[in-house]
Design a protein around this motif. Sequence first.
Motif, PDB file in Angstrom:
ATOM      1  N   VAL A 468       9.160  -1.307  43.449  1.00 41.75           N
ATOM      2  CA  VAL A 468       9.943  -1.526  44.672  1.00 41.75           C
ATOM      3  C   VAL A 468      11.133  -0.570  44.694  1.00 41.75           C
ATOM      4  O   VAL A 468      11.798  -0.402  43.676  1.00 41.75           O
ATOM      5  CB  VAL A 468      10.468  -2.974  44.738  1.00 41.75           C
ATOM      6  CG1 VAL A 468      11.338  -3.183  45.975  1.00 41.75           C
ATOM      7  CG2 VAL A 468       9.315  -3.967  44.718  1.00 41.75           C
ATOM      8  N   ALA A 469      11.366   0.064  45.842  1.00 40.89           N
ATOM      9  CA  ALA A 469      12.558   0.911  45.992  1.00 40.89           C
ATOM     10  C   ALA A 469      13.414   0.355  47.120  1.00 40.89           C
ATOM     11  O   ALA A 469      12.893   0.015  48.191  1.00 40.89           O
ATOM     12  CB  ALA A 469      12.164   2.344  46.294  1.00 40.89           C
ATOM     13  N   ILE A 470      14.705   0.253  46.873  1.00 37.76           N
ATOM     14  CA  ILE A 470      15.624  -0.302  47.869  1.00 37.76           C
ATOM     15  C   ILE A 470      16.527   0.804  48.392  1.00 37.76           C
ATOM     16  O   ILE A 470      17.212   1.467  47.611  1.00 37.76           O
ATOM     17  CB  ILE A 470      16.494  -1.407  47.233  1.00 37.76           C
ATOM     18  CG1 ILE A 470      15.598  -2.505  46.641  1.00 37.76           C
ATOM     19  CG2 ILE A 470      17.465  -1.997  48.253  1.00 37.76           C
ATOM     20  CD1 ILE A 470      16.314  -3.371  45.632  1.00 37.76           C
ATOM     21  N   LEU A 471      16.525   1.009  49.713  1.00 39.55           N
ATOM     22  CA  LEU A 471      17.432   1.971  50.337  1.00 39.55           C
ATOM     23  C   LEU A 471      18.531   1.175  51.029  1.00 39.55           C
ATOM     24  O   LEU A 471      18.302   0.584  52.083  1.00 39.55           O
ATOM     25  CB  LEU A 471      16.683   2.828  51.367  1.00 39.55           C
ATOM     26  CG  LEU A 471      15.445   3.595  50.924  1.00 39.55           C
ATOM     27  CD1 LEU A 471      14.888   4.442  52.067  1.00 39.55           C
ATOM     28  CD2 LEU A 471      15.789   4.518  49.757  1.00 39.55           C
ATOM     29  N   GLY A 472      19.695   1.138  50.415  1.00 37.41           N
ATOM     30  CA  GLY A 472      20.823   0.366  50.977  1.00 37.41           C
ATOM     31  C   GLY A 472      21.777   1.304  51.687  1.00 37.41           C
ATOM     32  O   GLY A 472      22.530   2.032  51.055  1.00 37.41           O
ATOM     33  N   ASN A 513       8.388  11.321  46.351  1.00 39.86           N
ATOM     34  CA  ASN A 513       8.283  10.969  44.934  1.00 39.86           C
ATOM     35  C   ASN A 513       8.040   9.482  44.720  1.00 39.86           C
ATOM     36  O   ASN A 513       7.381   9.077  43.766  1.00 39.86           O
ATOM     37  CB  ASN A 513       9.554  11.386  44.189  1.00 39.86           C
ATOM     38  CG  ASN A 513       9.573  12.893  43.935  1.00 39.86           C
ATOM     39  OD1 ASN A 513       8.517  13.536  43.965  1.00 39.86           O
ATOM     40  ND2 ASN A 513      10.755  13.437  43.713  1.00 39.86           N
ATOM     41  N   LEU A 514       8.587   8.695  45.615  1.00 37.71           N
ATOM     42  CA  LEU A 514       8.433   7.241  45.461  1.00 37.71           C
ATOM     43  C   LEU A 514       6.965   6.813  45.545  1.00 37.71           C
ATOM     44  O   LEU A 514       6.586   5.776  45.014  1.00 37.71           O
ATOM     45  CB  LEU A 514       9.237   6.505  46.545  1.00 37.71           C
ATOM     46  CG  LEU A 514      10.767   6.578  46.434  1.00 37.71           C
ATOM     47  CD1 LEU A 514      11.415   5.853  47.618  1.00 37.71           C
ATOM     48  CD2 LEU A 514      11.252   5.957  45.122  1.00 37.71           C
ATOM     49  N   ASP A 517       4.971   5.831  41.987  1.00 38.39           N
ATOM     50  CA  ASP A 517       5.000   4.595  41.205  1.00 38.39           C
ATOM     51  C   ASP A 517       5.675   3.432  41.941  1.00 38.39           C
ATOM     52  O   ASP A 517       6.236   2.528  41.326  1.00 38.39           O
ATOM     53  CB  ASP A 517       5.685   4.843  39.848  1.00 38.39           C
ATOM     54  CG  ASP A 517       6.880   5.769  39.982  1.00 38.39           C
ATOM     55  OD1 ASP A 517       7.342   5.962  41.123  1.00 38.39           O
ATOM     56  OD2 ASP A 517       7.346   6.298  38.954  1.00 38.39           O
ATOM     57  N   HIS A 518       5.662   3.536  43.268  1.00 41.25           N
ATOM     58  CA  HIS A 518       6.206   2.421  44.055  1.00 41.25           C
ATOM     59  C   HIS A 518       5.192   1.995  45.102  1.00 41.25           C
ATOM     60  O   HIS A 518       4.459   2.835  45.626  1.00 41.25           O
ATOM     61  CB  HIS A 518       7.507   2.840  44.748  1.00 41.25           C
ATOM     62  CG  HIS A 518       8.638   3.103  43.802  1.00 41.25           C
ATOM     63  ND1 HIS A 518       8.680   4.227  43.001  1.00 41.25           N
ATOM     64  CD2 HIS A 518       9.747   2.376  43.512  1.00 41.25           C
ATOM     65  CE1 HIS A 518       9.785   4.189  42.270  1.00 41.25           C
ATOM     66  NE2 HIS A 518      10.451   3.077  42.554  1.00 41.25           N
ATOM     67  N   GLU A 519       5.170   0.720  45.387  1.00 42.17           N
ATOM     68  CA  GLU A 519       4.261   0.255  46.438  1.00 42.17           C
ATOM     69  C   GLU A 519       5.011  -0.287  47.653  1.00 42.17           C
ATOM     70  O   GLU A 519       4.411  -0.514  48.704  1.00 42.17           O
ATOM     71  CB  GLU A 519       3.319  -0.817  45.892  1.00 42.17           C
ATOM     72  CG  GLU A 519       4.020  -2.062  45.367  1.00 42.17           C
ATOM     73  CD  GLU A 519       3.035  -3.017  44.717  1.00 42.17           C
ATOM     74  OE1 GLU A 519       2.637  -3.981  45.367  1.00 42.17           O
ATOM     75  OE2 GLU A 519       2.659  -2.776  43.532  1.00 42.17           O
ATOM     76  N   LEU A 520       6.319  -0.496  47.482  1.00 41.13           N
ATOM     77  CA  LEU A 520       7.098  -1.048  48.599  1.00 41.13           C
ATOM     78  C   LEU A 520       8.478  -0.399  48.676  1.00 41.13           C
ATOM     79  O   LEU A 520       9.164  -0.290  47.659  1.00 41.13           O
ATOM     80  CB  LEU A 520       7.266  -2.568  48.422  1.00 41.13           C
ATOM     81  CG  LEU A 520       8.183  -3.268  49.436  1.00 41.13           C
ATOM     82  CD1 LEU A 520       7.568  -3.250  50.838  1.00 41.13           C
ATOM     83  CD2 LEU A 520       8.467  -4.714  49.014  1.00 41.13           C
ATOM     84  N   VAL A 521       8.847   0.011  49.870  1.00 36.92           N
ATOM     85  CA  VAL A 521      10.200   0.490  50.125  1.00 36.92           C
ATOM     86  C   VAL A 521      10.906  -0.518  51.028  1.00 36.92           C
ATOM     87  O   VAL A 521      10.330  -0.974  52.019  1.00 36.92           O
ATOM     88  CB  VAL A 521      10.191   1.888  50.777  1.00 36.92           C
ATOM     89  CG1 VAL A 521      11.579   2.266  51.299  1.00 36.92           C
ATOM     90  CG2 VAL A 521       9.691   2.934  49.794  1.00 36.92           C
ATOM     91  N   VAL A 522      12.112  -0.875  50.669  1.00 35.84           N
ATOM     92  CA  VAL A 522      12.893  -1.844  51.433  1.00 35.84           C
ATOM     93  C   VAL A 522      14.101  -1.126  52.026  1.00 35.84           C
ATOM     94  O   VAL A 522      14.834  -0.456  51.296  1.00 35.84           O
ATOM     95  CB  VAL A 522      13.377  -2.987  50.516  1.00 35.84           C
ATOM     96  CG1 VAL A 522      14.291  -3.944  51.284  1.00 35.84           C
ATOM     97  CG2 VAL A 522      12.193  -3.725  49.928  1.00 35.84           C
ATOM     98  N   SER A 544       0.626   6.570  55.186  1.00 34.95           N
ATOM     99  CA  SER A 544       0.424   6.563  53.730  1.00 34.95           C
ATOM    100  C   SER A 544       0.142   5.136  53.265  1.00 34.95           C
ATOM    101  O   SER A 544       0.134   4.201  54.062  1.00 34.95           O
ATOM    102  CB  SER A 544       1.673   7.094  53.023  1.00 34.95           C
ATOM    103  OG  SER A 544       2.655   6.079  52.956  1.00 34.95           O
ATOM    104  N   GLU A 545      -0.053   4.980  51.961  1.00 34.29           N
ATOM    105  CA  GLU A 545      -0.328   3.645  51.410  1.00 34.29           C
ATOM    106  C   GLU A 545       0.944   2.822  51.246  1.00 34.29           C
ATOM    107  O   GLU A 545       0.887   1.619  51.018  1.00 34.29           O
ATOM    108  CB  GLU A 545      -1.001   3.771  50.026  1.00 34.29           C
ATOM    109  CG  GLU A 545      -2.285   4.589  50.006  1.00 34.29           C
ATOM    110  CD  GLU A 545      -3.366   3.952  50.863  1.00 34.29           C
ATOM    111  OE1 GLU A 545      -3.427   2.714  50.954  1.00 34.29           O
ATOM    112  OE2 GLU A 545      -4.140   4.719  51.490  1.00 34.29           O
ATOM    113  N   MET A 546       2.079   3.478  51.317  1.00 39.02           N
ATOM    114  CA  MET A 546       3.351   2.797  51.062  1.00 39.02           C
ATOM    115  C   MET A 546       3.609   1.711  52.101  1.00 39.02           C
ATOM    116  O   MET A 546       3.460   1.924  53.291  1.00 39.02           O
ATOM    117  CB  MET A 546       4.495   3.814  51.088  1.00 39.02           C
ATOM    118  CG  MET A 546       5.850   3.236  50.724  1.00 39.02           C
ATOM    119  SD  MET A 546       5.988   2.873  48.967  1.00 39.02           S
ATOM    120  CE  MET A 546       6.448   4.509  48.366  1.00 39.02           C
ATOM    121  N   LYS A 547       4.026   0.547  51.621  1.00 36.83           N
ATOM    122  CA  LYS A 547       4.463  -0.489  52.560  1.00 36.83           C
ATOM    123  C   LYS A 547       5.989  -0.458  52.674  1.00 36.83           C
ATOM    124  O   LYS A 547       6.681  -0.072  51.737  1.00 36.83           O
ATOM    125  CB  LYS A 547       3.992  -1.853  52.084  1.00 36.83           C
ATOM    126  CG  LYS A 547       2.479  -1.972  52.174  1.00 36.83           C
ATOM    127  CD  LYS A 547       1.984  -3.350  51.906  1.00 36.83           C
ATOM    128  CE  LYS A 547       0.462  -3.361  52.035  1.00 36.83           C
ATOM    129  NZ  LYS A 547      -0.112  -4.650  51.655  1.00 36.83           N
TER     130      LYS A 547
END
Lengths: 586, 586
Positions: A468-472, A513-514, A517-522, A544-547
Motif C-alpha cells: 500500500v502506498a499513501i499519498l498525503g 515504480n510503485l 511492489d504495491h497493489e493499492l495507492v491511497v 493498469s493493475e493498480m487499484k
Amino acid sequence: MNQHPDYILNQINSPKDVKNLTIDDLKKVATEIRQLVVEKDAAIGGHVGPNLGIVETTIAFHYVFDSPKDKVVWDISHQSYPHKMLTGRKEAFLDPDHYRNVTGYSNQDESEHDYFKVGHTSTSIALATGMAKARDMKNENGNIVAVIGDGSMSGGLALEGLNNAAKLKSNLIIIFNDNQMSIDDVNGGMYKMFAELRETNGQSSNNLFKAMGLDYRYVDNGNDLETMISVLEEVKDIDHPIVVHINTLKGEGYQPAIERKREFHWHVPFNVEDGSTKNVATGESYNKLILDELGRQIDDGKPIMAINAAIPGVFDLVPFKEKYPDNYDDVDIAEQYSITYATGLAANGARPVVFHNSTFLQRAYDQLEHDMALNGYPVVMLVKGGHITENSNTHQGIFDIGMISSIPNLEYLAPTNAEELISMLRWALTQTDKPVVIREPVTEVRHGEADDDYTEINYRVANQGEKVAILGLGAFYKLGEDVQRKLKEDLNVDATLINPISATTLDVETLNNLKKDHELVVTLEDASMVGGFGEKVDHFYANSEMKVLNFGAQKELTDMVPVEELYDRYHLNPEQIVDDIKRVID
Amino acid sequence: MNQHPDYILNQINSPKDVKNLTIDDLKKVATEIRQLVVEKDAAIGGHVGPNLGIVETTIAFHYVFDSPKDKVVWDISHQSYPHKMLTGRKEAFLDPDHYRNVTGYSNQDESEHDYFKVGHTSTSIALATGMAKARDMKNENGNIVAVIGDGSMSGGLALEGLNNAAKLKSNLIIIFNDNQMSIDDVNGGMYKMFAELRETNGQSSNNLFKAMGLDYRYVDNGNDLETMISVLEEVKDIDHPIVVHINTLKGEGYQPAIERKREFHWHVPFNVEDGSTKNVATGESYNKLILDELGRQIDDGKPIMAINAAIPGVFDLVPFKEKYPDNYDDVDIAEQYSITYATGLAANGARPVVFHNSTFLQRAYDQLEHDMALNGYPVVMLVKGGHITENSNTHQGIFDIGMISSIPNLEYLAPTNAEELISMLRWALTQTDKPVVIREPVTEVRHGEADDDYTEINYRVANQGEKVAILGLGAFYKLGEDVQRKLKEDLNVDATLINPISATTLDVETLNNLKKDHELVVTLEDASMVGGFGEKVDHFYANSEMKVLNFGAQKELTDMVPVEELYDRYHLNPEQIVDDIKRVID
C-alpha cells in the motif's frame, strides 16, 4: 432561554408587527437589535460592524414596505441579522440555545422574506435587477430593493450591475450603504469620489451612479430612523431605477466596533465589555513565517509587491503593510483585478505575491487561466481556506484544487510543514518560468524537511514500504502519517508514505515504480475530490493493475456541518481509512 | 509574394522608421494599413472593424512614443494588426504566404513591442497599471499606455481597473477608444453617458472616469492623425493617470464594415468589393433549432428571457431579438452579470436561458458556483465552443467540462443529436429542481432518438456488446460510432456503444453492469481531459478490475495548431484509438 423577555422585539413575529409600533418603540427596538448582535457575536463569533450599521435601514424597510411582496436583496447578506430578527427569526438571537438555528447569511430555506443564499460580495444589483425584470415579465408589481455597501461596490460584478440596472424601465431601488469601509480601509478612486459626495451632501458632479445613467439621491444620516423612513416612503413605488446613497457608521452603537472597524467586521468570540478577544492565538503561524520571508527579501532589495483584495486580516498583513507600505497593495474587493494586475507587475520585472481566500479566488478563474497562466510570468500566490470546514455553504473553499489544477502552465504546490512552505516560496520567487501557487496549510505549524528546488516535482518518499502506498497531500500529510502508523499496528502492513508536493503535477517515475511492489495507492486531499488530486492519480493508473482509493470531500455544498461529522461522512478518520484499505487488500 | 512592393509601409521595419516619415506619408501609410487589414481578413478571416478604427491612434503612438521603452497594452488585442505592421511584422500582412506567421492577438513571443497574449476583454487597465507600478518600483521611467474600447469598458475587470488606476501617483495613459459599439450594439447606462460626453465635447458632468477619480480629456476626432499626434504629444510623460477619451469610427475606410458593424467586428473570409461572405453556410443549424423551440415556448406564454453577453452573432440571436424584443437581453460584455442576473430572474419565476461561449464563460466561474448552483433556481444555459479547435491559445474553450463539472448541484448535459438537444432544452425549461447547462454540439446537425426526461441520468446503450465499452460524450458520440465499427471490422470485437448524456453525472447502475462482461471502458470527450468526464469514469473504476482509456485534449494551451494535427497528437482518430485499445485488450 430567552435572555430578554422584556424586549419589545418579542412582539415582532413578522414584518407586519413592525408597522404597528410607534417610532419611539422602533427606536427602542433598534437598541435591542444592536444589543443582540453584540451578544450573539461575542458568544459564537460573527459579523459585527456591518449589522450594527444597517439597523435603521432594516427597520425602515419593514416599516415602509410590505415584505415579501416588496423584496429586499442583501449584498453579501452578512448584514441581514436585523432583517432576520424582524422576519420571524428573533429566537435565534434572543436565546443562546437557538443561536445556531439560522445561518449568518440570508437563506430562502429559512424564510419567505429571503430569496438567496449569498456570502460573496457585489451580487445584489444583478440579483435584484433579475427579480425586477421577472416581475415585469409576469405583469406583477411590488418594489425590489437591493442593499449594497461595505466595500462591495468596487467589485466588477456590482459595476456591471449598475450599467445594466440603468436599462430597466421600472421600479428598482438600490440602497448604497456607504460606511466608508470595505472589510479593510478602502483605497480606490471611487472611494475618494464617494467622500466628495458625502462632503457636498451629494452635490458633487463626480458621481459614479449618475455616470452610469442612474437616478440618484443622497441621505446624510443613514442611522437616523425617521430620516430613513421618510426617504423610503418617498422612493416607494418609484417607476424607474434609483440609487439611494446613505451615509452610515459601521459599528454604530458599540464603541469597540466603531474604533476598530477592520477587526470588528467579522470577529471571533469576544468579551462584550471591551471587545477583547476571548481566546487569543499564540505561538508560531504560517502567516508570520511567510511575511517574515517576504520582509527579508524586500530588505535585500527584491521588488516584491504583496497584493490582497480587502482581506489583509486573513493573512495578518496589517503589520507588514505598516512596515513595507511601498510593497503592499490592497486592491479593494476586486479579485479579478488582483490577478491581472499581478501579471502586469511580473511582466515588467516586479515580483508580485498575491494572497487569496480560496472561496473568493473563484472570482478570478478566467484571470488565472487567460491572464496569468497563458502569459507565464512568474506571479506567486498564496491560497488559504481551501479545506474541509464547518463553514456555511456560501464559503466553501474546497474547490480550489479542481479549479486551479485544470489550468495548464502553472504549478499548485502543497507544503506539509514550515520549512517546505518557506522553501517553496523562496524557489517561487527565484524562478522565472511560470506562475506558482502555494496552498497555505491550516494546521498548527509543523516542522520537517524540505527540498530547495521545485522545477521538477519529485515526490518525497518518507517511508519505503510495500503493498500500500499513501499519498498525503499538503495539510493531509499528517493524516497519511496516522494511517501509515495504524496500518502497521492493525494489519502489520508496512505502507509506503509519500509527500506528493504538488496538487497538479504527477511524479510519473515514482508512480510507475510503485507498480512493482504495491497493489493499492491511497490519496488523501483536504479538498473536494471532483477534478482534484486523487482523480489525477486515478487517471494515471486507469489502464493498469493498480487499484486506487481516493479520500477527500464529496461533491456537495455543506452548510455549517461540524467538521467531525464531515470527516465521518467522508471516511477521513484513520480508522475508517484503514478499514476501507482492508476491504481492498484482503 | 509581397502584393504591394510600392507601399511606403515597406520602409517601416521598426517604430523608429515611423518617426522619420512626413505626416503626408504617414497618412498614406494609414490608407495602406487599412487596405492590408481588409485584404488579409477577406482572405483568411479576422477582426475587421476594430483594426480599421484604430489606425491613426496606432501610427500616432509610434510617432510620438519610443516603443518598447514606452509601452502600449492593447485590450483584447484584436485591434493590434496596425501595431504589428509597424513593429517589424508587416510581411505577415503584405505577403499572403506569410499571413499565418503572426497571430491575431498581441504576443510577446513575436516581438519586443508586445507584452501579453490576450484575447479576452477588459484586461488592459489592470495589466498596464501593473506595468506602471513595476516601473516605479524599479525607479525606471517611460510611458505606459493602455488602449481599451470596443465594448470592453462594461466588463467588471475594466471597471475594477479604473478604480485602482486612480491610486497610481505616476504616469499612466488610458486611451478609451469609444467607437460606440461593443461586438454588438451596446445597451447599458454607461454607453448612454458616453454618448452624452461625445455630444458635449467631453463637457457633460456625468463622467465615469472623473467619478472614478481619474483625470480626463476628450478628443472628438480620433481618426484624424494630426489631432492624435498632438494629443499624445501633450499627454506624453504626464505624471499621473489620465483617460484620453477618443471618438472613432469602427470600420473607418471600408464601407461594408461601417454599414454592418456587428457583422464586420470579426468576419469569415469575404469578397472585398461588397463585403459578401465567400462561403455562406446553408441547411439546418443547432442554433436555429434552439431558437425555434424558445420561440414556440414564448408564443405559448412562457416567461423566457434569452440572455447573452455581447455575442448574439455566435448564436444567431439577431432575428430572435427582432421577433421577441421583450424576451431578449444583451447585457454588454459582462459575463459575471449574465449569470447572477439570470439567477435573479429564475428566483422570481421567469425562465432565463443564457447563451455563452465556453472560453468567455470562464469569467463567471464564481457566479456559476456561488450565485447559480448554490441557490438552485432553474437557470438554463447553452454553452458553445468547448471543443478542440485550431483557435489561438487565447480562445481555448476546452476547459468547460473541468470547470463546470466540479460544481455541485447542476447538470451539464451533452446532446449527441438534434432531437436530444431539443428534448433536453424542453425538459430543462420544465423542471424546477436545479440549473441545467447544455453543451451545444458543433458538428453538422445529426438526427436520432432522445429521452424525454433527464431528472435521472440513464445512459443510452446503442449497442450491447462485450469486452470493450465506448462512452462517446456529446459531439464525440459520432467518433464512438466510428470506433465501434472499426473494432468490429479490424478486431472482430463487438463493443458496447453508449451515449452517456451528461458530462457531470455518472449512471452508476450501467457502469456497474459493465463489470460483468467488459474489461475495458473507453471514454471520448471533445474537451480537455483534466478534471473532465473521463477522469470521473477513472475515479468510478479506480478500485475495481476494470481498465479505462481516456481520450480528449491533453493539458496544454495550443496556439493555432490545425485540428488534424491536434487529433493526431491526442490519438483522436479511430485508427489510433483502436490501436490503443488493442494494446490493452490483447
